[in-house]
Each structure stands twice: as structure tokens, then as C-alpha cells.
Design an enzyme around this catalytic site. Structure first.
Site, PDB file in Angstrom:
ATOM      1  N   TYR A 160       0.890  -1.254   0.057  1.00  0.00           N
ATOM      2  CA  TYR A 160      -0.247  -0.057  -0.003  1.00  0.00           C
ATOM      3  C   TYR A 160       0.808   1.239  -0.051  1.00  0.00           C
ATOM      4  CZ  TYR A 160      -3.758   3.283   1.587  1.00  0.00           C
ATOM      5  OH  TYR A 160      -4.663   4.036   1.771  1.00  0.00           O
ATOM      6  N   ASP A 189       3.115  -0.817  12.308  1.00  0.00           N
ATOM      7  CA  ASP A 189       2.104   0.015  12.562  1.00  0.00           C
ATOM      8  C   ASP A 189       2.661   1.435  12.968  1.00  0.00           C
ATOM      9  OD1 ASP A 189      -1.075  -0.628  13.629  1.00  0.00           O
ATOM     10  OD2 ASP A 189      -0.065   1.248  14.404  1.00  0.00           O
TER      11      ASP A 189
HETATM   12  P1  NAD Z   1     -12.766   1.873   0.291  1.00  0.00           P
HETATM   13  O1  NAD Z   1     -11.942   0.473   0.701  1.00  0.00           O
HETATM   14  O2  NAD Z   1     -14.417   2.265   1.045  1.00  0.00           O
HETATM   15  O3  NAD Z   1     -13.002   2.455  -1.268  1.00  0.00           O
HETATM   16  C1  NAD Z   1     -12.008   1.920  -1.977  1.00  0.00           C
HETATM   17  C2  NAD Z   1     -12.860   1.648  -3.329  1.00  0.00           C
HETATM   18  O4  NAD Z   1     -12.289   1.251  -4.580  1.00  0.00           O
HETATM   19  C3  NAD Z   1     -14.103   0.343  -3.142  1.00  0.00           C
HETATM   20  O5  NAD Z   1     -15.107   0.808  -3.709  1.00  0.00           O
HETATM   21  C4  NAD Z   1     -13.329  -0.644  -4.113  1.00  0.00           C
HETATM   22  O6  NAD Z   1     -14.220  -1.653  -4.348  1.00  0.00           O
HETATM   23  C5  NAD Z   1     -12.668  -0.026  -5.055  1.00  0.00           C
HETATM   24  N1  NAD Z   1     -11.391  -0.592  -5.778  1.00  0.00           N
HETATM   25  C6  NAD Z   1     -10.461  -1.199  -5.260  1.00  0.00           C
HETATM   26  N2  NAD Z   1      -9.618  -1.640  -6.111  1.00  0.00           N
HETATM   27  C7  NAD Z   1     -10.023  -1.590  -7.034  1.00  0.00           C
HETATM   28  C8  NAD Z   1      -9.683  -1.772  -8.556  1.00  0.00           C
HETATM   29  N3  NAD Z   1      -8.570  -2.400  -8.855  1.00  0.00           N
HETATM   30  N4  NAD Z   1     -10.550  -1.208  -9.523  1.00  0.00           N
HETATM   31  C9  NAD Z   1     -11.727  -0.596  -9.453  1.00  0.00           C
HETATM   32  N5  NAD Z   1     -11.988  -0.346  -8.078  1.00  0.00           N
HETATM   33  C10 NAD Z   1     -11.272  -0.766  -7.290  1.00  0.00           C
HETATM   34  O7  NAD Z   1     -11.811   2.913   1.093  1.00  0.00           O
HETATM   35  P2  NAD Z   1     -11.904   4.476   1.115  1.00  0.00           P
HETATM   36  O8  NAD Z   1     -11.631   4.824   2.579  1.00  0.00           O
HETATM   37  O9  NAD Z   1     -13.065   5.008   0.670  1.00  0.00           O
HETATM   38  O10 NAD Z   1     -10.596   4.961   0.343  1.00  0.00           O
HETATM   39  C11 NAD Z   1     -10.806   5.485  -0.848  1.00  0.00           C
HETATM   40  C12 NAD Z   1      -9.321   6.037  -1.421  1.00  0.00           C
HETATM   41  O11 NAD Z   1      -8.787   7.070  -0.231  1.00  0.00           O
HETATM   42  C13 NAD Z   1      -8.264   4.977  -1.380  1.00  0.00           C
HETATM   43  O12 NAD Z   1      -7.425   5.354  -2.486  1.00  0.00           O
HETATM   44  C14 NAD Z   1      -7.443   5.216  -0.076  1.00  0.00           C
HETATM   45  O13 NAD Z   1      -6.242   4.806  -0.220  1.00  0.00           O
HETATM   46  C15 NAD Z   1      -7.589   6.625   0.096  1.00  0.00           C
HETATM   47  N6  NAD Z   1      -7.193   6.921   1.463  1.00  0.00           N
HETATM   48  C16 NAD Z   1      -8.283   6.682   2.360  1.00  0.00           C
HETATM   49  C17 NAD Z   1      -8.255   6.973   3.890  1.00  0.00           C
HETATM   50  C18 NAD Z   1      -9.059   6.872   4.724  1.00  0.00           C
HETATM   51  O14 NAD Z   1      -8.708   6.948   5.879  1.00  0.00           O
HETATM   52  N7  NAD Z   1     -10.288   6.600   4.333  1.00  0.00           N
HETATM   53  C19 NAD Z   1      -6.958   7.540   4.097  1.00  0.00           C
HETATM   54  C20 NAD Z   1      -5.810   7.912   3.150  1.00  0.00           C
HETATM   55  C21 NAD Z   1      -6.015   7.472   1.890  1.00  0.00           C
HETATM   56  N1  UDP Z   2      -6.231  -0.322  15.549  1.00  0.00           N
HETATM   57  C1  UDP Z   2      -6.780  -1.047  16.776  1.00  0.00           C
HETATM   58  N2  UDP Z   2      -7.778  -1.799  16.870  1.00  0.00           N
HETATM   59  C2  UDP Z   2      -8.439  -2.338  15.753  1.00  0.00           C
HETATM   60  C3  UDP Z   2      -8.082  -1.542  14.743  1.00  0.00           C
HETATM   61  C4  UDP Z   2      -6.852  -0.909  14.497  1.00  0.00           C
HETATM   62  O1  UDP Z   2      -6.147  -0.771  18.092  1.00  0.00           O
HETATM   63  O2  UDP Z   2      -9.506  -2.711  15.941  1.00  0.00           O
HETATM   64  C5  UDP Z   2      -5.054   0.515  15.633  1.00  0.00           C
HETATM   65  C6  UDP Z   2      -4.223  -0.032  14.505  1.00  0.00           C
HETATM   66  O3  UDP Z   2      -3.323  -0.564  14.949  1.00  0.00           O
HETATM   67  C7  UDP Z   2      -3.431   1.539  14.200  1.00  0.00           C
HETATM   68  C8  UDP Z   2      -4.718   2.379  14.582  1.00  0.00           C
HETATM   69  O4  UDP Z   2      -5.646   1.719  15.355  1.00  0.00           O
HETATM   70  O5  UDP Z   2      -2.496   1.644  15.396  1.00  0.00           O
HETATM   71  C9  UDP Z   2      -5.425   2.759  13.232  1.00  0.00           C
HETATM   72  O6  UDP Z   2      -5.462   1.666  12.598  1.00  0.00           O
HETATM   73  P1  UDP Z   2      -6.446   1.729  11.172  1.00  0.00           P
HETATM   74  O7  UDP Z   2      -6.488   0.382  10.489  1.00  0.00           O
HETATM   75  O8  UDP Z   2      -7.694   2.466  11.145  1.00  0.00           O
HETATM   76  O9  UDP Z   2      -5.669   2.918  10.317  1.00  0.00           O
HETATM   77  P2  UDP Z   2      -3.996   2.997   9.879  1.00  0.00           P
HETATM   78  O10 UDP Z   2      -3.344   2.225  10.701  1.00  0.00           O
HETATM   79  O11 UDP Z   2      -3.931   2.646   8.400  1.00  0.00           O
HETATM   80  O12 UDP Z   2      -3.737   4.337  10.293  1.00  0.00           O
END
Ligand code: NAD
Ligand code: UDP
Length: 324
Positions: free
Chosen positions: A144, A271
Site C-alpha cells: 500500500y 504500525d
Molecule cells: P474503500 O475501501 O471504502 O474504497 C475503495 C474503493 O475502491 C472500493 O469501492 C473498492 O471496491 C474500489 N477498488 C479497489 N480496488 C479497485 C480496482 N482495482 N479497480 C476498481 N475499483 C477498485 O476505501 P476509502 O476509505 O473510501 O478510500 C478511498 C481512497 O482514499 C483509497 O485510494 C485510499 O487509499 C484513500 N485514502 C483513504 C483514507 C481513509 O482514511 N479513508 C486515508 C488515506 C487514503
Molecule cells: N487499531 C486498533 N484496533 C483495531 C483496529 C486498529 O487498535 O481494531 C489500531 C491500529 O493498530 C493502528 C490504529 O488503530 O495503530 C489505526 O488503524 P487503522 O487500521 O484504522 O488505520 P492505519 O493504521 O492505516 O492508520
């Protein structure tokens, strides 16, 4: 009317973004392979005159004619992006190349949903956009983190080499309604566990920090970045209020009046120990800052999951694991 493509539009962030884009009078094409996204997130739009959906995987090329591309397709929860790590990095790299190729061909402006994970386990705190990060290239999160870093490289090179009109949003942890109940990220896990009277699963000692942004603030930041002329460097979009994971757990218990226990589980490898965005650039370039703080955002999220678990709202569940 502007024609906007949202890849990953059936996911958590994508579906909220589409709601706003349609409200603003755009025509929207949602592209998704439904790996972690769900029809439930967009069911209310199916009859909308200016909405259409394409089931497609961005790893494969596609020809569409659009004016703007928001590239959100990628599983975002560690549980799901680590399920098929090769597919995850293919989505970020090959998917990005396909979307940049489309942007180049039709002269569309393209915004990439990048992530705070490009900073890895950061040695600079809070994280500014000029920090290059501290990322393990061979760990379980690398598919990722490194995929998103390579996507940023591709964007900058398509911009410099081919003059593609690009935007990079570095998104920090975002939460809210329409996260799948089995998404696996911390806010949805804790809220669902607390509502079900189950112990909250805190990984490690719970002293690691995150800064949580409510989804409507995040969507506003993405739209402002897309609509800002001639800005191609990355912009952090997130809420700078930082909490330990234990503080988050206690806050959710307090808001629910719940007495569930905290159950400690092993900390996943790599993490990040701390995370907080410096949003000076977003304030200066976009005139943006978050308006919804944790307590208010959690109240909305708790209310959503409460209704969903009682069957009053159709609950999106991730189909992760059933398709590659
Ligand atoms: P999510 O998993 O809910 O949504 C991702 C969507 O992309 C899903 O609908 C999934 O089916 C689709 N998808 C995955 N792989 C695909 C592919 N190969 N082709 C077509 N569709 C595909 O996640 P989200 O939280 O909505 O995240 C959306 C975007 O924002 C992602 O790119 C993620 O990396 C980025 N992002 C999210 C967060 C967050 O905290 N939510 C933080 C940082 C970055
Ligand atoms: N985490 C946790 N319990 C859970 C899920 C996540 O303690 O059930 C912790 C995880 O180890 C991380 C933080 O919460 O330190 C945020 O995790 P998340 O998966 O939401 O996002 P990211 O690690 O990608 O920021």
C-alpha cells in the site's frame, strides 16, 4: 455540465464525494470493481439522471471521455489491502498509469487519493508535505505505502513530461457513515464492537496516535483541491487533532455510555507510532480546514452504525476476499 469520473466510487469516501459532485450539478461516472465497495453506498443514486456506474477494474485500461478524474480506487483498510498485496500494488501502479493515460488522452484534470502512509512510521511530527517519509520497502504494509508513493512519482512525471493537469491529496485517517461494518479500520471496529457490547480490540499498548478527519470535511478538501488552478504539489488533507488509540476507545465508550472492556491484541508489524498532519499548506492554498471535531463526528458515525445494525439502513459490507 462537467463530466467527472470517480474511481472507487462505490467505496466509503468515493460515495460521499459523488453525492457532493451531483449536488454541485456535475455528471458523474462511478467506476468500481466492488472489492471493498458496495452497491448499498450508491443505491440511492441509481435513478439519478446524471449518474452512471461502470463495473471495471482500473488495473485494466478503459476508454472514457471525461473532464475530471478523482482516482480513489484502492482498498484502504490494512486488513483488505494485505489480503492480496500483489493486487494492491498493481491497483496503485497499473491503475494510476491507466488513469493518467486517460487524463493525457482526453486532457482531463486528475486528482490522486494519496495517503499519510507515504510518510510511513514518521520521524517528523507533525508531518509536512516536504517530509520524504520513513517507509519499510519490504514489509506487510509496503504494498500500500510503496504503491501510493510510486503513484505519486507517476503523477509528477506525467505532469512534467506530458503536461497532464494533476493534483495529489495526501489523505489522513478519515471516518464516518458508510464505512463497511467489516472494514477493519479502528473507528468502525470500535463503534461496531461497542454497539454490540463486545470488548474493544486495541492493538499494542494503545499509545500510538492518529488524527481523525470526518468524511464531509475530507470531501470538501478534495473538491477544493481539484478546483484550485495550477497547483501540482501534494497537499495534506486531514484533521490535526491527535489522539491515542486508547483515548479514542475511551471517547467512544463515553459517548455510548458503554462499560465494555478493552481487549489488548498484538500490534501489527510496521504500525506507525504517531501521525498528525501539518495542514498549513491546505489552509494557504485551499483556504480549507476541518470544521467537525471528533466528538461530533463520532456521534454521527455511532448513529449511522446503530441504525445499520438494527437493519434500519441497508448496511454496506465489504466483499473483500471474494474477488481479486
Ligand atoms: P474503500 O475501501 O471504502 O474504497 C475503495 C474503493 O475502491 C472500493 O469501492 C473498492 O471496491 C474500489 N477498488 C479497489 N480496488 C479497485 C480496482 N482495482 N479497480 C476498481 N475499483 C477498485 O476505501 P476509502 O476509505 O473510501 O478510500 C478511498 C481512497 O482514499 C483509497 O485510494 C485510499 O487509499 C484513500 N485514502 C483513504 C483514507 C481513509 O482514511 N479513508 C486515508 C488515506 C487514503
Ligand atoms: N487499531 C486498533 N484496533 C483495531 C483496529 C486498529 O487498535 O481494531 C489500531 C491500529 O493498530 C493502528 C490504529 O488503530 O495503530 C489505526 O488503524 P487503522 O487500521 O484504522 O488505520 P492505519 O493504521 O492505516 O492508520
Amino acid at each position: 455540465m462537467r463530466r467527472v469520473l470517480v474511481t472507487g466510487g462505490a467505496g466509503f469516501l468515493g460515495s460521499h464525494l459523488i453525492d457532493r459532485l451531483l449536488d454541485n450539478g456535475n455528471e458523474v461516472v462511478c467506476l468500481d470493481n466492488f472489492f471493498t465497495g458496495s452497491r448499498e453506498n450508491i443505491r440511492h443514486l441509481m435513478q439519478h439522471d446524471h449518474f452512471e456506474i461502470v463495473r471495471h477494474d482500473i488495473v485494466e485500461p478503459i476508454l472514457l471521455e471525461v473532464d475530471y478524474i478523482y482516482n480513489l480506487a484502492c482498498p484502504a483498510s490494512p486488513v483488505h489491502y494485505q489480503y492480496n498485496p500483489v493486487k494492491t500494488i498493481k491497483t496503485s501502479v497499473m491503475g494510476m498509469i491507466n488513469m493518467l493515460g486517460m487524463a493525457k488522452r482526453v486532457h482531463a484534470r486528475i486528482l490522486q487519493a494519496s495517503t499519510s502512509e507515504v510518510y510511513g512510521d514518521p520521524k517528523v511530527h507533525p508531518q509536512t508535505e516536504d517530509y520524504w517519509g520513513h517507509v519499510n520497502p519490504i514489509g506487510v504494509r509496503s504494498c500500500y505505502d510503496e504503491g501510493k508513493r510510486a503513484a505519486e512519482t507517476l503523477i509528477m512525471d506525467y505532469h512534467r513530461q506530458n503536461d497532464v493537469d494533476t493534483r495529489i491529496a495526501r489523505i489522513f485517517n478519515t471516518y464516518g457513515p458508510r464505512m463497511a461494518a467489516n472494514d477493519g479500520r479502528v473507528v468502525s471496529n470500535f463503534v461496531v464492537q461497542a454497539l454490540q457490547g463486545k470488548p474493544l480490540t486495541v492493538y499494542g499498548d494503545g499509545e500510538q496516535t492518529r488524527s481523525f478527519c470526518y468524511v464531509s470535511d475530507l470531501v470538501e478538501g478534495l473538491i477544493r483541491l481539484m478546483n484550485t488552478d495550477d497547483y501540482h504539489d501534494p497537499v495534506n488533507i486531514g484533521n490535526p487533532n491527535e489522539f491515542t488509540i486508547l483515548e479514542l476507545a475511551e471517547q467512544i465508550k463515553e459517548q455510548l455510555g458503554s462499560k465494555v472492556e478493552i481487549h489488548k491484541e498484538p500490534l501489527p508489524s510496521d504500525d506507525p507510532k504517531q501521525r498528525k498532519p501539518d495542514i498549513t499548506r491546505a489552509k494557504e492554498v485551499l483556504g480549507w480546514e476541518p470544521t467537525i471535531q471528533l466528538k461530533e463526528g463520532l456521534a454521527k458515525t455511532i448513529s449511522y452504525f446503530d441504525q445499520a445494525l438494527k437493519g434500519k439502513i441497508a448496511m454496506p459490507r465489504s466483499y473483500a476476499g471474494k474477488e481479486d
